[in-house]
Design a protein around this motif. Sequence first.
Motif, PDB file in Angstrom:
ATOM      1  N   HIS A 114      43.203  35.461  28.045  1.00  0.00           N
ATOM      2  CA  HIS A 114      42.110  36.330  27.617  1.00  0.00           C
ATOM      3  C   HIS A 114      42.670  37.735  27.420  1.00  0.00           C
ATOM      4  N   ARG A 115      42.829  38.161  26.166  1.00  0.00           N
ATOM      5  CA  ARG A 115      43.533  39.406  25.881  1.00  0.00           C
ATOM      6  C   ARG A 115      42.854  40.649  26.471  1.00  0.00           C
ATOM      7  N   PRO A 116      41.528  40.802  26.382  1.00  0.00           N
ATOM      8  CA  PRO A 116      40.918  42.044  26.907  1.00  0.00           C
ATOM      9  C   PRO A 116      41.197  42.284  28.388  1.00  0.00           C
ATOM     10  N   SER A 117      41.269  41.218  29.187  1.00  0.00           N
ATOM     11  CA  SER A 117      41.490  41.380  30.627  1.00  0.00           C
ATOM     12  C   SER A 117      42.931  41.113  31.038  1.00  0.00           C
ATOM     13  N   GLY A 118      43.686  40.427  30.172  1.00  0.00           N
ATOM     14  CA  GLY A 118      45.043  40.031  30.533  1.00  0.00           C
ATOM     15  C   GLY A 118      45.081  38.856  31.483  1.00  0.00           C
ATOM     16  N   ARG A 119      43.926  38.212  31.694  1.00  0.00           N
ATOM     17  CA  ARG A 119      43.840  37.089  32.627  1.00  0.00           C
ATOM     18  C   ARG A 119      44.062  35.752  31.928  1.00  0.00           C
ATOM     19  N   PHE A 120      44.490  34.766  32.727  1.00  0.00           N
ATOM     20  CA  PHE A 120      44.529  33.383  32.260  1.00  0.00           C
ATOM     21  C   PHE A 120      43.276  32.673  32.776  1.00  0.00           C
ATOM     22  N   LEU A 121      42.565  32.027  31.881  1.00  0.00           N
ATOM     23  CA  LEU A 121      41.303  31.380  32.209  1.00  0.00           C
ATOM     24  C   LEU A 121      41.500  29.881  32.334  1.00  0.00           C
ATOM     25  N   GLU A 122      40.762  29.291  33.239  1.00  0.00           N
ATOM     26  CA  GLU A 122      40.778  27.852  33.462  1.00  0.00           C
ATOM     27  C   GLU A 122      39.386  27.331  33.149  1.00  0.00           C
ATOM     28  N   SER A 123      39.294  26.433  32.163  1.00  0.00           N
ATOM     29  CA  SER A 123      37.994  25.903  31.706  1.00  0.00           C
ATOM     30  C   SER A 123      37.036  27.036  31.362  1.00  0.00           C
ATOM     31  N   GLY A 124      37.576  28.083  30.747  1.00  0.00           N
ATOM     32  CA  GLY A 124      36.744  29.152  30.224  1.00  0.00           C
ATOM     33  C   GLY A 124      36.427  30.280  31.185  1.00  0.00           C
ATOM     34  N   HIS A 125      36.889  30.201  32.442  1.00  0.00           N
ATOM     35  CA  HIS A 125      36.584  31.293  33.364  1.00  0.00           C
ATOM     36  C   HIS A 125      37.762  31.537  34.312  1.00  0.00           C
ATOM     37  N   TYR A 126      37.750  32.727  34.927  1.00  0.00           N
ATOM     38  CA  TYR A 126      38.775  33.075  35.901  1.00  0.00           C
ATOM     39  C   TYR A 126      38.298  32.629  37.274  1.00  0.00           C
ATOM     40  N   PRO A 127      38.998  31.704  37.929  1.00  0.00           N
ATOM     41  CA  PRO A 127      38.463  31.065  39.137  1.00  0.00           C
ATOM     42  C   PRO A 127      38.303  31.990  40.347  1.00  0.00           C
ATOM     43  N   LEU A 128      38.971  33.140  40.355  1.00  0.00           N
ATOM     44  CA  LEU A 128      38.891  34.017  41.525  1.00  0.00           C
ATOM     45  C   LEU A 128      38.008  35.240  41.292  1.00  0.00           C
ATOM     46  N   ASP A 129      37.268  35.263  40.202  1.00  0.00           N
ATOM     47  CA  ASP A 129      36.495  36.455  39.869  1.00  0.00           C
ATOM     48  C   ASP A 129      35.514  36.833  40.975  1.00  0.00           C
ATOM     49  N   ALA A 130      34.910  35.837  41.616  1.00  0.00           N
ATOM     50  CA  ALA A 130      33.925  36.118  42.667  1.00  0.00           C
ATOM     51  C   ALA A 130      34.566  36.736  43.914  1.00  0.00           C
ATOM     52  N   LEU A 131      35.887  36.626  44.053  1.00  0.00           N
ATOM     53  CA  LEU A 131      36.566  37.150  45.235  1.00  0.00           C
ATOM     54  C   LEU A 131      37.043  38.582  45.054  1.00  0.00           C
ATOM     55  N   VAL A 132      36.938  39.100  43.832  1.00  0.00           N
ATOM     56  CA  VAL A 132      37.401  40.459  43.563  1.00  0.00           C
ATOM     57  C   VAL A 132      36.295  41.441  43.929  1.00  0.00           C
ATOM     58  N   ASN A 133      36.556  42.239  44.951  1.00  0.00           N
ATOM     59  CA  ASN A 133      35.607  43.251  45.399  1.00  0.00           C
ATOM     60  C   ASN A 133      35.882  44.534  44.626  1.00  0.00           C
ATOM     61  N   LYS A 134      35.006  44.884  43.685  1.00  0.00           N
ATOM     62  CA  LYS A 134      35.260  46.027  42.821  1.00  0.00           C
ATOM     63  C   LYS A 134      34.724  47.336  43.394  1.00  0.00           C
ATOM     64  N   VAL A 135      34.211  47.291  44.618  1.00  0.00           N
ATOM     65  CA  VAL A 135      33.680  48.500  45.228  1.00  0.00           C
ATOM     66  C   VAL A 135      34.781  49.294  45.916  1.00  0.00           C
ATOM     67  N   ASP A 136      35.568  48.608  46.738  1.00  0.00           N
ATOM     68  CA  ASP A 136      36.628  49.327  47.468  1.00  0.00           C
ATOM     69  C   ASP A 136      37.998  48.706  47.287  1.00  0.00           C
ATOM     70  N   GLY A 137      38.109  47.713  46.394  1.00  0.00           N
ATOM     71  CA  GLY A 137      39.414  47.124  46.121  1.00  0.00           C
ATOM     72  C   GLY A 137      39.937  46.204  47.186  1.00  0.00           C
ATOM     73  N   GLU A 138      39.110  45.825  48.158  1.00  0.00           N
ATOM     74  CA  GLU A 138      39.570  44.989  49.258  1.00  0.00           C
ATOM     75  C   GLU A 138      38.687  43.762  49.424  1.00  0.00           C
ATOM     76  N   ARG A 139      39.297  42.695  49.865  1.00  0.00           N
ATOM     77  CA  ARG A 139      38.540  41.535  50.302  1.00  0.00           C
ATOM     78  C   ARG A 139      39.100  41.154  51.661  1.00  0.00           C
ATOM     79  N   LEU A 140      38.324  41.358  52.680  1.00  0.00           N
ATOM     80  CA  LEU A 140      38.811  41.123  54.045  1.00  0.00           C
ATOM     81  C   LEU A 140      39.339  39.690  54.196  1.00  0.00           C
ATOM     82  N   PRO A 141      40.410  39.487  54.956  1.00  0.00           N
ATOM     83  CA  PRO A 141      41.116  40.464  55.789  1.00  0.00           C
ATOM     84  C   PRO A 141      42.238  41.197  55.092  1.00  0.00           C
ATOM     85  N   TYR A 142      42.359  41.050  53.774  1.00  0.00           N
ATOM     86  CA  TYR A 142      43.506  41.627  53.083  1.00  0.00           C
ATOM     87  C   TYR A 142      43.148  42.917  52.335  1.00  0.00           C
TER      88      TYR A 142
END
Length: 375
Positions: A347-375
């Motif tokens: 997917h050129r706009p995001s630079g991501r590789f999509l699986e069956s049309g979507h990015y499988p980890l999108d729900a895990l990306v916390n866009k508020v503070d850049g963190e997803r506990l515990p990492y």
Amino acid sequence: HEWFDGKDKIYIAVDNDPNGRRLLDELSRRLGRDRCWIIDFPDDCKDANDVLQKYNEQLLYECYEKARAYPVKGVFGVDSVEEVLYDSYHNGKEKGISTGYESIDPHYSLRVGELDVFTGIPGHGKTSFCFQVMLNSSILYGWKWGVFSPENYPINELYETLIEMYIGTTSDIDADHRMNINEYTAGMQFINKHFFVVYPEDSFSLDNILDRFQYLVRTKGIKGVLIDPFNQLDHNYNGMSEANYVAATLNHIRRFTKAHDVKFMVIAHPITMRSADRNSTSDNDVPTAYRISGGANWFNKADNIITIHRPNPKDFHDTTTHIHVQKIKFQKLVGVPTGAPVTLNYHRPSGRFLESGHYPLDALVNKVDGERLPY
């Protein structure tokens, strides 16, 4: 870590249990196993406090006096790996971690202590795919990476690529659906914690790059490294043939990989686009590791080999990308090579590789503070 600089001996005393042994492995990995000495406690004592409670100070001091050197490289008996064998029996062997893609995981996963070689025709997405898998490991497991990628210089361009891949949209000021400043900052914070660029301006020699990677192992605890591409290193053949030089260099990389217990990725370009099949007239055949300059040594020395290939590169709108897993050394632990390739879409706009049309980890990306506990 500065406390340990210049120290010839470092004594390590950890709990006498599986977690303690894992801590020993990580501490010795960061500090340098050649200068680590292990303090063992009696079988009925978990730690130093147990020794004091059940016995006395004298016995604890004797434990210190009897400290043993970390096992000497190259000399092994069963007793030297006895604890590891029992740990493996009771808890299972360490298997590779997920790439983030369900379709790829049965064929390839990330396991430290291994050398992975990625090849493919220029422009088919080798670097982007490696960045994606590396980023996925950071999101899922908190892995940190050292990156030598001079073709992505200046450094801000490399970091911006990773930020866009993490957030999932472009930062281009002229784009209609641009990320906002809060998302950009969150992406910057996450990438800053997990990715460290190596760019020694004095020399691109392998030893110079490995010295920087070793520093990052000790100071940042990185779990993986990337050299992208191999031909950007400063090579000194010292009278050796190319094949012998490649063999010696890959052996050097493998020793570093084992000594520091990291995932080591190398991107290597094919020497030619000419097909291995003399009857083929195609300029888009899937290359193998045998097509890399240095030939069979790449296939023989690497633990895992993956080819990234676009079947229709001349069609701008077709971003179909095939992942060919050509070699896996430890198949029970890492995966089984592909027959038919795994298919992703870039997917050129995001630079991501999509699986069956979507990015499988999108729900895990916390866009508020850049963190997803515990990492």
